[in-house]
Design a protein around this motif. Structure first.
Motif, PDB file in Angstrom:
ATOM      1  N   PHE A  76       0.713  -1.349   0.045  1.00  0.00           N
ATOM      2  CA  PHE A  76       0.026   0.029   0.097  1.00  0.00           C
ATOM      3  C   PHE A  76       1.041   1.219  -0.144  1.00  0.00           C
ATOM      4  CE2 PHE A  76      -3.055  -2.916   1.546  1.00  0.00           C
ATOM      5  CZ  PHE A  76      -4.424  -2.587   0.888  1.00  0.00           C
ATOM      6  N   ASN A  77       2.048   1.190   0.484  1.00  0.00           N
ATOM      7  CA  ASN A  77       2.697   2.133   0.535  1.00  0.00           C
ATOM      8  C   ASN A  77       3.869   2.426  -0.904  1.00  0.00           C
ATOM      9  OD1 ASN A  77       2.009   3.342   3.155  1.00  0.00           O
ATOM     10  ND2 ASN A  77       3.911   2.878   4.150  1.00  0.00           N
ATOM     11  N   GLN A  78       3.653   1.604  -1.595  1.00  0.00           N
ATOM     12  CA  GLN A  78       4.512   1.407  -2.704  1.00  0.00           C
ATOM     13  C   GLN A  78       6.038   1.755  -2.224  1.00  0.00           C
ATOM     14  OE1 GLN A  78       3.275   3.117  -6.564  1.00  0.00           O
ATOM     15  NE2 GLN A  78       1.220   3.481  -5.725  1.00  0.00           N
ATOM     16  N   GLU A  79       6.566   0.759  -1.470  1.00  0.00           N
ATOM     17  CA  GLU A  79       7.894   1.044  -1.070  1.00  0.00           C
ATOM     18  C   GLU A  79       8.362  -0.685  -0.937  1.00  0.00           C
ATOM     19  OE1 GLU A  79       7.641   2.293   3.015  1.00  0.00           O
ATOM     20  OE2 GLU A  79       6.593   0.859   3.704  1.00  0.00           O
ATOM     21  N   PRO A  87       4.862   6.851 -10.759  1.00  0.00           N
ATOM     22  CA  PRO A  87       5.922   7.569 -11.077  1.00  0.00           C
ATOM     23  C   PRO A  87       6.544   8.263  -9.782  1.00  0.00           C
ATOM     24  CG  PRO A  87       4.327   7.821 -12.846  1.00  0.00           C
ATOM     25  CD  PRO A  87       3.671   7.095 -11.610  1.00  0.00           C
ATOM     26  N   ASP A  88       5.864   8.754  -8.912  1.00  0.00           N
ATOM     27  CA  ASP A  88       6.326   9.449  -7.806  1.00  0.00           C
ATOM     28  C   ASP A  88       7.174   8.581  -6.858  1.00  0.00           C
ATOM     29  OD1 ASP A  88       4.940  11.866  -8.676  1.00  0.00           O
ATOM     30  OD2 ASP A  88       3.407  11.709  -7.283  1.00  0.00           O
ATOM     31  N   PRO A 113      13.199   6.291 -13.385  1.00  0.00           N
ATOM     32  CA  PRO A 113      11.892   6.883 -13.482  1.00  0.00           C
ATOM     33  C   PRO A 113      10.934   6.805 -14.573  1.00  0.00           C
ATOM     34  CG  PRO A 113      13.664   8.550 -14.457  1.00  0.00           C
ATOM     35  CD  PRO A 113      14.385   7.111 -13.990  1.00  0.00           C
ATOM     36  N   ASP A 114      11.367   6.064 -15.643  1.00  0.00           N
ATOM     37  CA  ASP A 114      10.579   5.714 -16.865  1.00  0.00           C
ATOM     38  C   ASP A 114      10.322   4.116 -16.642  1.00  0.00           C
ATOM     39  OD1 ASP A 114      10.675   8.391 -17.769  1.00  0.00           O
ATOM     40  OD2 ASP A 114      12.763   7.857 -18.870  1.00  0.00           O
TER      41      ASP A 114
END
Length: 286
Positions: free
Chosen positions: A146-149, A165-166, A173-174
Motif C-alpha cells: 500500500f505504501n509502494q515501497e 511515477p512518484d 524513472p521511466d
C-alpha cells in the motif's frame, strides 16, 4: 512492457472525518491480532491460559514496534539525518520503516518481561508464539504494498508490480514494473508457518528450538528477498546490510539447532533446547 502485472493500490490512506486510517498500520494491526489468536489457541492446548498471551502481548508488541523502528533508523540514518532531511521524520512510523531484527530483539525483551510477570516459561512461550509471529509478518508485509515501497528491481515477469511515477527509483524513472518483493516475503513467511507446524508434529521440535527454527527459515528467505530490493540502504563489502544480518543470524540459528539436536524433554522425548530441558514444557506455569 509486460502484458500482465499487479497494479498498485490507488491509495493507502482513508479518512474518517479528520482521522486518517492508514493501510500500513491496519496490516500491522491485523497481523498482531492473528498472532495473538493463534498463540492463544496453541498456548491453551499446552495447558496455559488465554489471558497469559494477551498479558504478554501488552509488553511484547510495543517493545517490538519500538525496536523495529530503532533498528530501521540506526541502520539507515541518512534517510533522516543527512543534510536536507527532516530528523523528526524518524518518528513518523506510519510512513513505513520497521526492521524485523529490532522488532524481534526488543520484542523478545518485552516477552521476557511479560512471561516473568505471569510466571511462565519463556522457552515454552516462544515455541507457542513462533507460528503466529511469522504469519503476522506475512500479513504486515502487505503494508509495503500500500505504501509502494521496498520493491525489487525492474522486471517483465507476469506478476510484476506497477509502481506510480512518484515512487519509482531516481535511476529508473521511466520504468513502471518491478519485482513485488513484499509478495515474495509474504509467501515465504506463509511457507515458514506451515514448516513450523510440520516440524513440530513430525519431528517434535518444540519450545525454544521451534522459535530458532523460525528464525533460521525466515532469514534464509529474507537474504534472497533483500538482495532483490533497490531501495536506498547501506552496503558492506558490496552487500546490503540486511543481507549480512540475515546471513549472520541464519548461521547462528543453525549452529544452535545442531548443538541442541540431542536434547530431549524428560517427559515427552521431544527434542528441545537446553533451556526447555531445564524448565520443562509440561510445566509452563511456575
Amino acid at each position: 512492457m509486460s502484458l500482465a502485472y499487479l497494479p498498485s493500490p490507488s491509495q493507502g490512506i482513508w479518512h474518517l472525518g479528520p482521522f486518517p486510517v492508514r493501510a500500513y498500520a491496519l496490516c500491522i494491526l491485523v497481523g498482531i491480532i492473528v498472532a495473538v489468536l493463534i498463540t492463544q489457541r496453541r498456548w491453551v492446548a499446552r495447558s496455559g491460559k488465554a489471558e497469559d498471551v494477551t498479558d504478554v502481548a501488552v509488553w511484547a508488541v510495543p517493545f517490538g514496534i519500538i525496536g523495529g523502528r530503532l533498528y530501521h533508523v540506526i541502520t539507515d540514518p541518512q534517510l533522516y539525518f543527512a543534510q536536507g532531511r527532516n530528523p523528526v521524520a524518524a518518528l513518523y512510523i506510519w510512513q513505513g520503516g520497521l526492521g524485523i531484527w529490532g522488532a524481534v530483539a526488543l520484542g523478545a525483551v518485552g516477552t521476557w518481561i511479560g512471561c516473568r510477570r505471569r510466571g511462565i516459561s519463556l522457552p515454552a512461550f516462544a515455541g507457542a508464539v513462533a507460528p503466529g509471529l511469522v504469519l503476522a509478518q506475512a500479513i504486515g508485509r502487505w503494508g509495503n504494498y500500500f505504501n509502494q515501497e521496498l520493491f525489487g528491481g525492474p522486471t517483465t515477469v507476469p506478476w510484476a508490480l506497477r509502481i506510480d511515477p512518484d515512487n519509482r527509483p531516481d535511476a529508473t524513472p521511466d520504468i513502471a514494473l518491478y519485482h513485488p518483493t513484499f509478495l515474495y516475503e509474504s509467501l515465504w513467511c506463509v511457507g515458514v508457518f506451515f514448516l513450523l507446524l510440520w516440524a513440530e508434529k513430525r519431528f517434535r521440535v518444540t519450545g525454544g528450538r521451534l522459535f530458532v527454527l523460525y528464525i533460521a527459515a525466515y532469514t534464509l528467505g529474507r537474504a534472497w528477498v533483500e538482495s532483490l530490493r533497490v531501495d536506498d540502504v547501506n552496503h558492506i563489502l558490496g552487500l546490503r546490510l540486511n543481507v549480512w544480518t540475515s546471513i549472520i543470524v541464519f548461521l547462528t540459528a543453525v549452529v544452535y539447532l545442531i548443538a541442541t539436536r540431542r536434547s530431549e524433554h524428560p517427559a515427552t522425548g521431544a527434542a528441545v533446547s537446553a533451556d526447555d530441558h531445564r524448565s520443562g514444557e509440561a510445566n509452563i506455569s511456575r
